[in-house]
Design a protein around this motif. Structure first.
Motif, mmCIF file in Angstrom:
data_model
loop_
_atom_site.group_PDB
_atom_site.id
_atom_site.type_symbol
_atom_site.label_atom_id
_atom_site.label_comp_id
_atom_site.label_asym_id
_atom_site.label_seq_id
_atom_site.Cartn_x
_atom_site.Cartn_y
_atom_site.Cartn_z
ATOM 1 N N SER A 23 5.213 8.208 11.098
ATOM 2 C CA SER A 23 4.698 7.298 12.164
ATOM 3 C C SER A 23 3.253 7.603 12.291
ATOM 4 N N VAL A 24 2.645 8.792 12.056
ATOM 5 C CA VAL A 24 1.191 9.073 12.014
ATOM 6 C C VAL A 24 0.617 8.220 10.659
ATOM 7 N N ALA A 25 1.149 8.312 9.742
ATOM 8 C CA ALA A 25 0.459 7.453 8.453
ATOM 9 C C ALA A 25 0.694 6.003 8.712
ATOM 10 N N ILE A 26 1.617 5.499 9.437
ATOM 11 C CA ILE A 26 1.750 4.268 9.801
ATOM 12 C C ILE A 26 0.581 3.701 10.613
ATOM 13 N N ASP A 60 0.864 -1.082 0.056
ATOM 14 C CA ASP A 60 0.089 -0.063 -0.085
ATOM 15 C C ASP A 60 0.661 1.081 -0.057
ATOM 16 N N TYR A 61 0.712 1.952 -1.063
ATOM 17 C CA TYR A 61 1.724 3.230 -1.184
ATOM 18 C C TYR A 61 1.173 4.236 -0.362
ATOM 19 N N LYS A 104 1.920 -17.745 1.329
ATOM 20 C CA LYS A 104 2.489 -16.976 2.412
ATOM 21 C C LYS A 104 2.342 -15.646 1.959
ATOM 22 N N LEU A 105 1.668 -14.578 2.860
ATOM 23 C CA LEU A 105 1.393 -13.315 2.439
ATOM 24 C C LEU A 105 2.424 -12.406 3.427
ATOM 25 N N ILE A 106 3.110 -11.328 2.862
ATOM 26 C CA ILE A 106 3.503 -10.159 3.482
ATOM 27 C C ILE A 106 3.027 -8.847 2.944
ATOM 28 N N ALA A 107 2.580 -8.136 4.045
ATOM 29 C CA ALA A 107 1.601 -7.124 3.709
ATOM 30 C C ALA A 107 2.353 -5.638 4.406
ATOM 31 N N GLY A 108 2.359 -4.623 3.842
ATOM 32 C CA GLY A 108 2.949 -3.427 4.458
ATOM 33 C C GLY A 108 2.578 -2.227 3.773
ATOM 34 N N THR A 160 11.729 5.901 0.200
ATOM 35 C CA THR A 160 12.328 4.579 -0.192
ATOM 36 C C THR A 160 11.963 3.791 1.401
ATOM 37 N N LEU A 161 11.098 3.965 1.888
ATOM 38 C CA LEU A 161 10.825 3.235 3.379
ATOM 39 C C LEU A 161 9.675 2.125 3.214
ATOM 40 N N TRP A 162 9.865 0.886 3.699
ATOM 41 C CA TRP A 162 9.024 -0.145 3.829
ATOM 42 C C TRP A 162 8.699 -0.246 5.138
ATOM 43 N N HIS A 163 7.302 -0.407 5.494
ATOM 44 C CA HIS A 163 6.843 -0.843 6.828
ATOM 45 C C HIS A 163 6.187 -1.931 6.588
#
Length: 108
Positions: free
Chosen positions: A66-69, A55-56, A91-95, A102-105
């Motif tokens: 941190s608020v967006a997260i 999810d972009y 298997k699922l990875i979501a973030g 260029t940050l993945w959470h």
């Protein structure tokens, strides 16, 4: 977009080499007596048969990440639940991916 392509993970997200990939994937499901519509920004199946849900989020100020997260991780978890119903054997990875930083959470 240029920042994302230069980022190794960003380039992986956009790669055309995935076994399956979907952009702006629109799905609908019945929830009680309502129809719920969702749009998944990016979903792909990698070479290890892991399904990725991305999810972009565009955040201009790094201090607001941190608020967006906090504001979006429940939504991503809901999207992941829907995707697990469609593809239960994967298997699922979501973030959340923040292309400007260029940050993945990872959410789940």
């Amino acid at each position: 977009m240029q920042t994302m392509v230069k980022d190794k993970f960003g380039a992986t997200i956009l790669s055309a080499a995935h076994k399956e990939s979907y952009a702006e994937w629109r799905l609908s499901r019945a929830v009680e007596d309502q129809i719920e519509h969702v749009r998944l920004d990016r979903v792909f199946l990698d070479q290890d048969d892991t399904l990725w849900l991305v999810d972009y989020k565009l955040v201009l100020d790094n201090e607001n990440i941190s608020v967006a997260i906090q504001d979006n991780q429940q939504q991503v978890a809901k999207y992941a639940q829907i995707l697990r119903q469609i593809k239960p054997d994967r298997k699922l990875i979501a973030g959340l991916y923040f292309p400007l930083q260029t940050l993945w959470h990872r959410v789940c």
